[in-house]
Design a protein around this motif. Structure first.
Motif, mmCIF file in Angstrom:
data_model
loop_
_atom_site.group_PDB
_atom_site.id
_atom_site.type_symbol
_atom_site.label_atom_id
_atom_site.label_comp_id
_atom_site.label_asym_id
_atom_site.label_seq_id
_atom_site.Cartn_x
_atom_site.Cartn_y
_atom_site.Cartn_z
ATOM 1 N N ALA A 258 0.832 -1.207 0.000
ATOM 2 C CA ALA A 258 0.000 0.000 0.000
ATOM 3 C C ALA A 258 0.867 1.258 0.000
ATOM 4 O O ALA A 258 0.584 2.214 -0.731
ATOM 5 C CB ALA A 258 -0.943 -0.003 1.201
ATOM 6 N N VAL A 259 1.928 1.266 0.801
ATOM 7 C CA VAL A 259 2.828 2.426 0.840
ATOM 8 C C VAL A 259 3.501 2.601 -0.523
ATOM 9 O O VAL A 259 3.576 3.719 -1.051
ATOM 10 C CB VAL A 259 3.886 2.283 1.956
ATOM 11 C CG1 VAL A 259 4.970 3.345 1.829
ATOM 12 C CG2 VAL A 259 3.226 2.356 3.319
ATOM 13 N N ASP A 260 3.969 1.500 -1.115
ATOM 14 C CA ASP A 260 4.595 1.583 -2.437
ATOM 15 C C ASP A 260 3.622 2.152 -3.469
ATOM 16 O O ASP A 260 3.994 2.989 -4.296
ATOM 17 C CB ASP A 260 5.083 0.207 -2.894
ATOM 18 C CG ASP A 260 6.290 -0.281 -2.113
ATOM 19 O OD1 ASP A 260 6.983 0.544 -1.487
ATOM 20 O OD2 ASP A 260 6.542 -1.501 -2.129
ATOM 21 N N LYS A 261 2.374 1.711 -3.437
ATOM 22 C CA LYS A 261 1.366 2.206 -4.379
ATOM 23 C C LYS A 261 1.080 3.689 -4.165
ATOM 24 O O LYS A 261 0.936 4.455 -5.121
ATOM 25 C CB LYS A 261 0.058 1.414 -4.247
ATOM 26 C CG LYS A 261 0.099 0.060 -4.885
ATOM 27 C CD LYS A 261 -1.259 -0.604 -4.768
ATOM 28 C CE LYS A 261 -1.331 -1.893 -5.543
ATOM 29 N NZ LYS A 261 -2.670 -2.486 -5.472
ATOM 30 N N LEU A 262 0.980 4.119 -2.907
ATOM 31 C CA LEU A 262 0.734 5.531 -2.611
ATOM 32 C C LEU A 262 1.876 6.413 -3.102
ATOM 33 O O LEU A 262 1.643 7.480 -3.687
ATOM 34 C CB LEU A 262 0.533 5.729 -1.103
ATOM 35 C CG LEU A 262 -0.794 5.239 -0.546
ATOM 36 C CD1 LEU A 262 -0.742 5.207 0.980
ATOM 37 C CD2 LEU A 262 -1.921 6.125 -1.033
#
Length: 64
Positions: A44-48
């Motif tokens: 999720a952090v990578d996608k954000l």
């Protein structure tokens, strides 16, 4: 239940496989809950970050 040797190795910060780096972060409770709901907090952090970067919302100087 005792921790196995492999479990203890997994807790060590630093480079891991697949080009990832293990880190510890301090997050606001609402940020933590939002990431937790995603099912995979790291992904999720990578996608954000990718979303923000692709839209010019994060200056490249901070990510390179």
């Amino acid at each position: 239940m005792a921790a196995t040797e492999q479990s203890l190795k997994n807790l060590v910060k630093g480079r891991k496989g697949k080009g990832a780096i293990r880190v510890n972060l301090t997050l606001k409770p609402e940020t933590y809950e939002a990431l937790k709901r995603s099912g995979n907090m790291s992904k999720a952090v990578d996608k954000l970050v990718e979303y923000a970067r692709s839209r010019g919302l994060i200056a490249e100087i901070f990510l390179d």
